[in-house]
Each structure stands twice: as C-alpha cells, then as structure tokens.
Write an enzyme that holds these catalytic residues in place. Structure first.
Site, PDB file in Angstrom:
ATOM      1  N   HIS A 252       4.180  -2.709  -2.569  1.00  0.00           N
ATOM      2  CA  HIS A 252       3.804  -3.366  -3.809  1.00  0.00           C
ATOM      3  C   HIS A 252       3.281  -4.749  -3.466  1.00  0.00           C
ATOM      4  O   HIS A 252       3.797  -5.380  -2.543  1.00  0.00           O
ATOM      5  CB  HIS A 252       5.023  -3.482  -4.738  1.00  0.00           C
ATOM      6  CG  HIS A 252       4.663  -3.778  -6.146  1.00  0.00           C
ATOM      7  ND1 HIS A 252       4.363  -5.047  -6.577  1.00  0.00           N
ATOM      8  CD2 HIS A 252       4.512  -2.960  -7.219  1.00  0.00           C
ATOM      9  CE1 HIS A 252       4.070  -4.989  -7.866  1.00  0.00           C
ATOM     10  NE2 HIS A 252       4.133  -3.746  -8.274  1.00  0.00           N
TER      11      HIS A 252
ATOM     12  N   ASP B 184       6.671   3.927  -9.245  1.00  0.00           N
ATOM     13  CA  ASP B 184       5.967   5.203  -9.359  1.00  0.00           C
ATOM     14  C   ASP B 184       6.538   6.304  -8.493  1.00  0.00           C
ATOM     15  O   ASP B 184       6.159   7.458  -8.637  1.00  0.00           O
ATOM     16  CB  ASP B 184       4.487   5.012  -9.000  1.00  0.00           C
ATOM     17  CG  ASP B 184       3.788   4.160 -10.016  1.00  0.00           C
ATOM     18  OD1 ASP B 184       3.985   4.429 -11.200  1.00  0.00           O
ATOM     19  OD2 ASP B 184       3.070   3.228  -9.638  1.00  0.00           O
TER      20      ASP B 184
HETATM   21  N1  ACO Z   1       1.736   3.304   3.289  1.00  0.00           N
HETATM   22  C1  ACO Z   1       1.473   2.862   4.553  1.00  0.00           C
HETATM   23  N2  ACO Z   1       1.212   1.579   4.859  1.00  0.00           N
HETATM   24  C2  ACO Z   1       1.183   0.710   3.843  1.00  0.00           C
HETATM   25  C3  ACO Z   1       1.434   1.085   2.507  1.00  0.00           C
HETATM   26  C4  ACO Z   1       1.715   2.427   2.253  1.00  0.00           C
HETATM   27  N3  ACO Z   1       1.973   2.836   1.000  1.00  0.00           N
HETATM   28  N4  ACO Z   1       1.336   0.009   1.710  1.00  0.00           N
HETATM   29  C5  ACO Z   1       1.022  -1.025   2.507  1.00  0.00           C
HETATM   30  N5  ACO Z   1       0.946  -0.612   3.794  1.00  0.00           N
HETATM   31  C6  ACO Z   1       0.708  -1.458   4.982  1.00  0.00           C
HETATM   32  C7  ACO Z   1      -0.749  -1.874   5.094  1.00  0.00           C
HETATM   33  O1  ACO Z   1      -1.489  -0.960   5.865  1.00  0.00           O
HETATM   34  C8  ACO Z   1      -0.636  -3.225   5.755  1.00  0.00           C
HETATM   35  O2  ACO Z   1      -0.363  -3.014   7.134  1.00  0.00           O
HETATM   36  P1  ACO Z   1      -0.906  -4.061   8.232  1.00  0.00           P
HETATM   37  O3  ACO Z   1      -0.262  -5.361   7.904  1.00  0.00           O
HETATM   38  O4  ACO Z   1      -0.463  -3.464   9.519  1.00  0.00           O
HETATM   39  O5  ACO Z   1      -2.397  -4.095   8.074  1.00  0.00           O
HETATM   40  C9  ACO Z   1       0.648  -3.809   5.149  1.00  0.00           C
HETATM   41  O6  ACO Z   1       1.453  -2.665   4.787  1.00  0.00           O
HETATM   42  C10 ACO Z   1       0.409  -4.683   3.916  1.00  0.00           C
HETATM   43  O7  ACO Z   1      -0.326  -3.900   2.962  1.00  0.00           O
HETATM   44  P2  ACO Z   1      -1.468  -4.462   2.011  1.00  0.00           P
HETATM   45  O8  ACO Z   1      -2.378  -3.342   1.680  1.00  0.00           O
HETATM   46  O9  ACO Z   1      -2.046  -5.714   2.596  1.00  0.00           O
HETATM   47  O10 ACO Z   1      -0.615  -4.868   0.756  1.00  0.00           O
HETATM   48  P3  ACO Z   1      -1.151  -5.083  -0.700  1.00  0.00           P
HETATM   49  O11 ACO Z   1      -0.188  -6.013  -1.342  1.00  0.00           O
HETATM   50  O12 ACO Z   1      -2.577  -5.461  -0.731  1.00  0.00           O
HETATM   51  O13 ACO Z   1      -1.052  -3.606  -1.338  1.00  0.00           O
HETATM   52  C11 ACO Z   1      -0.382  -1.710  -2.583  1.00  0.00           C
HETATM   53  C12 ACO Z   1      -0.108  -3.198  -2.245  1.00  0.00           C
HETATM   54  C13 ACO Z   1      -1.848  -1.546  -3.054  1.00  0.00           C
HETATM   55  C14 ACO Z   1       0.520  -1.298  -3.734  1.00  0.00           C
HETATM   56  C15 ACO Z   1      -0.117  -0.855  -1.323  1.00  0.00           C
HETATM   57  O14 ACO Z   1       1.211  -1.043  -0.884  1.00  0.00           O
HETATM   58  C16 ACO Z   1      -0.417   0.637  -1.551  1.00  0.00           C
HETATM   59  O15 ACO Z   1      -1.567   1.061  -1.441  1.00  0.00           O
HETATM   60  N6  ACO Z   1       0.643   1.454  -1.918  1.00  0.00           N
HETATM   61  C17 ACO Z   1       0.451   2.837  -2.228  1.00  0.00           C
HETATM   62  C18 ACO Z   1      -0.090   2.976  -3.648  1.00  0.00           C
HETATM   63  C19 ACO Z   1       0.976   2.701  -4.695  1.00  0.00           C
HETATM   64  O16 ACO Z   1       2.092   3.174  -4.617  1.00  0.00           O
HETATM   65  N7  ACO Z   1       0.563   1.913  -5.713  1.00  0.00           N
HETATM   66  C20 ACO Z   1       1.456   1.602  -6.847  1.00  0.00           C
HETATM   67  C21 ACO Z   1       1.652   0.138  -6.981  1.00  0.00           C
HETATM   68  S1  ACO Z   1       2.841  -0.159  -8.237  1.00  0.00           S
HETATM   69  C22 ACO Z   1       2.024  -0.163  -9.697  1.00  0.00           C
HETATM   70  O17 ACO Z   1       0.828  -0.297  -9.836  1.00  0.00           O
HETATM   71  C23 ACO Z   1       2.889   0.056 -10.869  1.00  0.00           C
END
Ligand code: ACO
Length: 438
Positions: A315, A373
C-alpha cells in the site's frame, strides 16, 4: 460541519539556493496529528521555482479534518474514531453522518438522517431507460460512471453548490441512489428485472434485497451477510486524499456539478492499482490454483523482470498491516461460516499465501502487508457477488468519503481551482517545418 481553520506557522524552514546564494524562509505548519508540512504556497512568487513530485508522494494537497492515517503504525481514524471501533460498534449510515458532519449522530439526528437518505433511494424512471441503453455485457463500472454522470442531467438546475442545504440534499441523494444504481447494473447484466428499493429495510439490507431478490419468491436476508456488507461499506467509506478522492476534489475545484465529480471519482477508482485490486486478488488466487503453486508465484512477485505482483499486498501509505484488512479477515471467517463454506479453496489458499508472504524477507524488508482488498474479494465471492461488481461495491461505499471531502473543499472560503504545474522537458520553441521539408 467543521470549518477549515487556516494554521499559523509553527516555525520556518530555511531553503538555500546554491546557485544564487539566496535563502528563503518557508513556514512549517503542524496539524493535530501526523507529519508537519512545508507551506510552499509563496514558493513560486519568491523563488521563481516550482516543486516536483509526480505521484504526490511528498505532497499534501488539502487541509482536511475528516480522516487520518498513520501508515507506519497501521492506524486509520475517521473524525478521531478508530476504524476498528466504528466497524465493531457502529453502522454504515452512522459513519456516513460522522464523515459528513464531523460528529456521531444522537438518536434524533440518526433517525432524521436515515429517513432523508432512505427516501431518496428511488431513481427517476428515465434513468432506468438510460441504463437500458448499455450493452448487457457492459462492465458495471462503465455503467456506474455513465449513470452517475447522467444524474447531473437530472439535477442540473437546482444545485447551488455554495448553498450548504443544497449540498446536503445532493449528498443524501447520491448516498441513497448509489446502491440502487449498482444493483440495477447487476440485474441488467444477468437479464433479471430491476428490484426497486424498500424503505422498511436498512441501507445494507436494502442493497442485498435489490441485488438478490426476484419477483417470483420471497428473499430471506441473512443478518450475518447484512453485517458483512455493512462492515465492508464502513471499511471503504473514506481514506483521505487517495487517487479517486483527489480526482473528485480536482474535478470539483472548478465548481463542476457534484454528480459529474463523483462520476470522475468512480473512473479513477476503476483502475487495478486502486479499487480494482480485490477483483485482481480473486483472479490471482484462481490463477495460483492450489497451495503447491504458491512458492512459484511468490518468486514471480519478487522477480523484477516479471510484471506479476502479489495483488492485495502493499500500500502506498500503510507500511504495516492495513487495519481494515484485520477486520476484513475476521469478517471473511464469519461469512464463510454462515455459508458453511469455510473449506472454500480460495480462502484456504489466501490464508496460506498470506502466511508464506509474511515470513518472506522480500515482503518483510519492503513492509508489504495484506491490504483491505486481500480478503474483501473472498467475502463478496462467497456471497454470490460477481467479480466484476466488486469495484462497484467499493464505489458505493466510497461515495460518502468523496462527498465529505468535496463538501469540505467547497465550504472552505480559501478554495481555489486545482492546477498543478510541471517540469517541461519537450523541445524549446522552434520554427514550423512545411510538409514538403519534413
Ligand atoms: N508484490 C510484489 N512486490 C511489490 C508489491 C506487490 N504487491 N507491491 C510493492 N512491491 C515492491 C515493488 O516492486 C518495490 O520494490 P523495489 O523497491 O525493489 O523496487 C517496492 O515493493 C515498493 O513498491 P512501490 O510500487 O514503489 O510502492 P507504491 O507505494 O508505489 O505502490 C501499490 C503501492 C500500488 C498498492 C503496490 O503495492 C501494488 O501494486 N500492490 C498490488 C495492488 C494492490 O493490492 N492494490 C490495492 C491498493 S489498496 C486500495 O486501493 C484500496
């Protein structure tokens, strides 16, 4: 309604420009809770520079008294009340009142508010004809955007957004009509007759009734499922300045019709990185298929060359357990027990995936925890809600948050149109080249 209180600077921060040797004093403002903010409103006027923050990871876009999140510690408060307590002791309409008006209602206020919302739940019959214009296989979120946007054509001439009473009526209308539109979108997709709202039912009961009743027989509403839906609505009611809420604020900042603004919020919510995630969780669990496949999918999620991500994990704000996920997990147990499907393979798979991921150093180091979620899709699926309707339910619940934030913005006397700036990296001015010379 709590009024905006413009803060005075707690202290100043000195910014020095290494190129010109000049320094600037920037006020630092403190809120009730959470990090202070550097007030850069005069930055351009004083320095000739903008800030650069794509994705708004370090930018506060609004002063707000509605919702507070402490992502590091997994805290979510609405008007100061913890989400866990609201989910346990309150109901959705009470939470709506709290978000909109700043306080929990007393019994008289609660009765009046419930009455006002209940008695707006029918749609103008013309709206149903509009809805019937969609293809039967239209994505329900597309129907939601279209129909909610179309409401602005029905309520265009009697909305003075600067009149608090008219805003109130609009908010009651939208809260009341969203479940009706959502249920109609569903009935339409499966070819069943629309079920009209019933004023003797609670908000959650009425929603289940409009979704699952048919004219041919009586529909018995399970109190456990009513509670689960009500809780799901509470847990999704608001989440401060997220993408869809910021979209509603930005659309509304121009003075646009509120129905159109909420349609814009629904559009933003549709994306898989936001509201589409619970749908993506169920698809992912189906793709994983069984517990033996989990390690393979965990390695894929960790592989930077593979676009696969563990849906329902991570998140932008929570770097701890999403407090809503804890309530949702409990709710999943209750619903599956009621439906005698605790052995549901997807639920077992989700529990095991969560356990393995939470022990994996990749997820621990990046502070990736299950979000709201992760379990909501399992609950909805077990209740018979089709996957492509999950985000629609999120939209129904989040409408109150959008409205509360929109109202707070409009009521703020210092409100301005939202207009971000940019770092331009395109070509400098150049001469037009005639076609024959290109
Ligand atoms: N699976 C694997 N790796 C992940 C995930 C994941 N679900 N989420 C983040 N990471 C990793 C990224 O690859 C990144 O790794 P790195 O530092 O080695 O490059 C690190 O964790 C940080 O991730 P970011 O993408 O920079 O974090 P951001 O805050 O931009 O993204 C997000 C948040 C979009 C929710 C992301 O965690 C994701 O895509 N999750 C899956 C989708 C999801 O569940 N969305 C629901 C959000 S809740 C809502 O809207 C109610």
């Amino acid at each position: 309604m709590q009024k905006s209180t413009k803060k005075k600077a707690d202290y100043t921060l000195t910014l020095s420009d290494n190129k010109t040797g000049k320094s600037f004093e920037l006020p630092v403002l403190g809120g009730t809770l959470g990090p202070s903010v550097i007030d850069i409103r005069r930055l351009y006027a004083e320095t000739g520079m903008f800030t650069y923050d794509p994705g708004f990871t370090s930018t506060g876009s609004a002063e707000s008294a509605i919702t507070y999140i402490d992502g590091e510690n997994g805290v979510l408060l609405h008007r100061g009340y913890a989400i866990e307590h609201l989910a346990e002791h309150s109901n959705f309409l009470e939470v709506c009142y709290l978000l909109l008006y700043g306080e929990l209602p007393n019994s008289e206020e609660n009765e009046q508010f419930t009455h006002d919302v209940t008695y707006h739940s029918m749609l103008n019959e013309q709206v149903t004809y509009f809805l019937r214009g969609f293809r039967r296989d239209a994505p329900p979120m597309a129907i939601m955007i279209g129909v909610v946007g179309a409401l602005s054509a029905f309520y265009h001439d009697n909305i003075d957004i600067n009149d608090p009473r008219q805003r109130d009526i609009t908010e009651h209308r939208l809260l009341a009509k969203m479940p009706t539109i959502a249920a109609m979108a569903y009935k339409y997709s499966i070819g069943q007759p629309f079920i009209y709202p019933r004023n003797d039912l609670s908000y959650a009961e009425n929603f289940l009734h409009m979704m699952f009743a048919v004219p041919a027989e009586e529909y018995v509403i399970s109190p456990v499922l009513v509670r689960a839906i009500d809780r799901l609505f509470i847990l999704h009611a608001d989440h401060e300045q997220n993408a869809s809420t910021s979209t509603v604020r930005l659309a509304g900042s121009s003075g646009a019709n509120p129905f159109a603004c909420i349609a814009a919020g629904i559009a933003s919510l549709w994306g898989p990185a936001h509201g589409g995630a619970n749908e993506a969780v169920v698809r992912m669990l189906q793709q994983i298929g069984n517990v033996d496949q989990i390690p393979e999918f965990i390695s894929r999620a960790k592989d930077k060359d593979d676009p696969f991500r563990l849906m329902g994990f991570g998140h932008r704000v929570y770097k701890n357990y999403d407090p809503r996920a804890i309530v949702m997990r409990k709710s999943a147990h209750e619903v599956l027990e009621e439906l005698e499907s605790l052995d549901e393979p997807l639920f077992k798979l989700a529990l095991e995936l969560e356990r393995i991921a939470l022990e994996d150093s990749y997820f621990i180091e990046r502070k990736l925890f299950p979000n709201v979620d992760f379990y909501s899709g399992i609950i909805l699926r077990a209740m018979g809600v089709p996957t492509d309707l999950f985000t629609v339910l999120f939209a129904v619940a989040r409408t109150v948050g959008w409205l509360a934030q929109w109202d707070e913005m409009i009521a703020d006397p210092g409100q301005k149109i939202g207009r971000p700036r940019q770092l331009y990296t395109g070509p400098a001015e150049r001469d037009f080249v005639p076609m024959e010379n290109r």
